[in-house]
Design a protein around this motif. Sequence first.
Motif, mmCIF file in Angstrom:
data_model
loop_
_atom_site.group_PDB
_atom_site.id
_atom_site.type_symbol
_atom_site.label_atom_id
_atom_site.label_comp_id
_atom_site.label_asym_id
_atom_site.label_seq_id
_atom_site.Cartn_x
_atom_site.Cartn_y
_atom_site.Cartn_z
ATOM 1 N N ALA A 162 0.863 -10.324 6.354
ATOM 2 C CA ALA A 162 0.146 -9.692 7.467
ATOM 3 C C ALA A 162 -1.200 -10.375 7.727
ATOM 4 C CB ALA A 162 -0.053 -8.212 7.165
ATOM 5 N N VAL A 163 -1.949 -10.627 6.674
ATOM 6 C CA VAL A 163 -3.271 -11.243 6.830
ATOM 7 C C VAL A 163 -3.135 -12.756 6.984
ATOM 8 C CG1 VAL A 163 -5.500 -11.660 5.718
ATOM 9 C CG2 VAL A 163 -4.427 -9.408 5.535
ATOM 10 N N GLY A 164 -2.387 -13.370 6.076
ATOM 11 C CA GLY A 164 -2.296 -14.823 6.038
ATOM 12 C C GLY A 164 -1.743 -15.427 7.315
ATOM 13 N N ALA A 182 3.479 -20.190 0.583
ATOM 14 C CA ALA A 182 4.307 -18.990 0.650
ATOM 15 C C ALA A 182 5.418 -19.093 -0.377
ATOM 16 C CB ALA A 182 4.882 -18.826 2.054
ATOM 17 N N GLY A 183 6.040 -17.965 -0.640
ATOM 18 C CA GLY A 183 7.070 -17.915 -1.664
ATOM 19 C C GLY A 183 8.469 -18.036 -1.092
ATOM 20 N N GLY A 184 9.027 -19.214 -1.173
ATOM 21 C CA GLY A 184 10.420 -19.401 -0.776
ATOM 22 C C GLY A 184 10.580 -20.214 0.493
ATOM 23 N N ASP A 186 12.585 -19.768 3.092
ATOM 24 C CA ASP A 186 12.675 -19.033 4.365
ATOM 25 C C ASP A 186 11.284 -18.741 4.920
ATOM 26 O OD1 ASP A 186 15.352 -19.103 4.150
ATOM 27 O OD2 ASP A 186 15.607 -16.974 3.621
ATOM 28 N N LYS A 187 10.406 -18.281 4.044
ATOM 29 C CA LYS A 187 9.044 -17.968 4.487
ATOM 30 C C LYS A 187 8.353 -19.236 4.982
ATOM 31 C CE LYS A 187 8.113 -13.829 1.691
ATOM 32 N NZ LYS A 187 7.255 -13.212 0.671
ATOM 33 N N CYS A 188 8.520 -20.321 4.220
ATOM 34 C CA CYS A 188 7.860 -21.578 4.603
ATOM 35 C C CYS A 188 8.369 -22.081 5.952
ATOM 36 C CB CYS A 188 8.074 -22.632 3.523
ATOM 37 S SG CYS A 188 6.861 -22.504 2.199
ATOM 38 N N ASP A 202 5.839 -24.254 -0.827
ATOM 39 C CA ASP A 202 6.484 -23.147 -1.546
ATOM 40 C C ASP A 202 5.872 -23.054 -2.946
ATOM 41 O OD1 ASP A 202 8.116 -21.379 -2.826
ATOM 42 O OD2 ASP A 202 9.999 -22.399 -2.329
ATOM 43 N N HIS A 203 5.228 -21.929 -3.235
ATOM 44 C CA HIS A 203 4.556 -21.854 -4.544
ATOM 45 C C HIS A 203 5.536 -21.674 -5.690
ATOM 46 C CE1 HIS A 203 4.856 -17.448 -5.056
ATOM 47 N NE2 HIS A 203 4.486 -17.308 -3.803
ATOM 48 N N ARG A 204 6.801 -21.477 -5.341
ATOM 49 C CA ARG A 204 7.794 -21.402 -6.418
ATOM 50 C C ARG A 204 8.310 -22.786 -6.803
ATOM 51 N NH1 ARG A 204 11.411 -16.910 -3.587
ATOM 52 N NH2 ARG A 204 9.867 -15.225 -3.513
ATOM 53 N N GLU A 225 -8.134 -17.002 0.510
ATOM 54 C CA GLU A 225 -7.500 -16.587 -0.740
ATOM 55 C C GLU A 225 -6.917 -15.189 -0.647
ATOM 56 O OE1 GLU A 225 -5.851 -16.758 -3.199
ATOM 57 O OE2 GLU A 225 -7.089 -17.209 -4.944
ATOM 58 N N ASN A 226 -5.608 -15.103 -0.804
ATOM 59 C CA ASN A 226 -4.937 -13.807 -0.791
ATOM 60 C C ASN A 226 -4.233 -13.479 -2.097
ATOM 61 O OD1 ASN A 226 -5.446 -12.942 1.887
ATOM 62 N ND2 ASN A 226 -3.886 -14.338 2.674
ATOM 63 N N VAL A 227 -4.131 -14.449 -2.988
ATOM 64 C CA VAL A 227 -3.156 -14.312 -4.068
ATOM 65 C C VAL A 227 -3.754 -14.391 -5.473
ATOM 66 C CG1 VAL A 227 -1.253 -15.580 -5.134
ATOM 67 C CG2 VAL A 227 -1.135 -14.996 -2.720
ATOM 68 N N GLN A 253 -2.506 -10.383 -9.100
ATOM 69 C CA GLN A 253 -3.101 -9.804 -10.309
ATOM 70 C C GLN A 253 -3.170 -8.286 -10.274
ATOM 71 O OE1 GLN A 253 -6.830 -11.842 -10.864
ATOM 72 N NE2 GLN A 253 -5.852 -13.828 -10.699
ATOM 73 N N TYR A 254 -2.739 -7.680 -9.186
ATOM 74 C CA TYR A 254 -2.966 -6.234 -9.048
ATOM 75 C C TYR A 254 -2.191 -5.396 -10.066
ATOM 76 C CZ TYR A 254 -5.205 -7.356 -4.560
ATOM 77 O OH TYR A 254 -6.023 -7.866 -3.578
ATOM 78 N N ASN A 255 -1.071 -5.927 -10.559
ATOM 79 C CA ASN A 255 -0.296 -5.163 -11.550
ATOM 80 C C ASN A 255 -0.670 -5.509 -12.987
ATOM 81 O OD1 ASN A 255 1.253 -3.648 -9.781
ATOM 82 N ND2 ASN A 255 2.839 -5.213 -9.611
#
Length: 340
Positions: A162-164, A182-184, A186-188, A202-204, A225-227, A253-255
Amino acid sequence: MTKTPLSHPRAVFLKRRPHGEPVSADFELRNIPMPVAAAGEVVTRTLFLSIDPYMRGRLREEQTYAVAIQPGEIMTGETVGVVTESQHPGFAVGDIALGARGWASHLCTNGDRLTKIQPGAAPYSAYLGILGMPGATAFAGVTEICQPKPGETFVVSAASGAVGSVAGQLAKRAGARVVGIAGGADKCLWVQDTLGFDACVDHRSLDLRAELQATCPNGIDCYFENVGGYIQSTVFDLLNPFARVAMCGMVSQYNETTFPPGPNLGFVVGKRVLIQGFIVSDKPQRFTDWRAMAAPLVADGTLVYREDVIEGLENAPEALTGILTGRNFGKLLIRVSHEA
Ligand SMILES: NC(=O)c1ccc[n+]([C@@H]2O[C@H](COP(=O)([O-])OP(=O)(O)OC[C@H]3O[C@@H](n4cnc5c(N)ncnc54)[C@H](OP(=O)(O)O)[C@@H]3O)[C@@H](O)[C@H]2O)c1
């Protein structure tokens, strides 16, 4: 969570604080009485509820920049709803209102805190995304902190989010070369083909560092920075001199229940801390300004100083070792020779 008939007003309560990743057993869906508006209040039937990463912070016991939710309370979250009862002059039944908060089918809110949405301008859901808090967040980070310029390289993590997604588009409009993370695949693909970013990593992928380096051959001038986590440290290594970093969030890091050693920059967001590097010689005028100001204060003893003087040029290497391990006490100097 137990299911209740859809027609009855209902809300999701926090049952217990999650440990690590939230699970549905941490919450409870319960019937609630139909809210009734008092003077100045408005009852809305929720159309859309926004789910946002900040909610994880509200589930923590410790106070962050916002009040923690207590077990037994209704979860917080912004909604768009249709007015079903109004005791506020600004709202009539059938109006669409933004700003009632809670994971609930019906909410009662002071009408002063609501914003009326004009039908037809945009889908109502957009007021919780691109036209709402996430969009405004991207706008603030890009225009106030990153300030991308034509030709600069702007990198944004969680680029399809949403933000990025908005941040990258704003940077593109400012003329920057925009690289998403982004992760994956499809997103990229979406980030590049639909949003029009210049590239997306892809950060994966197995070697994020090498891929990012190849994608940003001139380094990184702006980072949104979002991540956090290893994505952050990888990007930080590629920052150019005078780069600007908008510390928006660190969702990876939220979890976390424990943090690795080293600085946890999460506090930068919550406490709105500005961290900026500088080199004293960037502004040579600083030296003359400072001498003019400080010399009289040193002369009259207002400014105090201490020197740690070591005799002999031959002791310079040892002195250097000492200053790097705290052996010096005061300004470390080598007396190379005595005045005649
Ligand atoms: N400072 C503010 O005022 C403010 C306001 C709003 C939002 N925020 C912050 O902005 C960031 C983005 O929020 P949003 O609402 O736009 O969410 P979002 O990007 O729509 O969704 C979160 C995304 O973060 C990425 N992510 C989640 N867990 C991850 C992990 N462990 N490692 C790497 N990536 C992970 C995922 O994208 P990928 O699959 O692409 O990695 C996920 O889709 C969050 O950090 C949020 O807290 C800050």
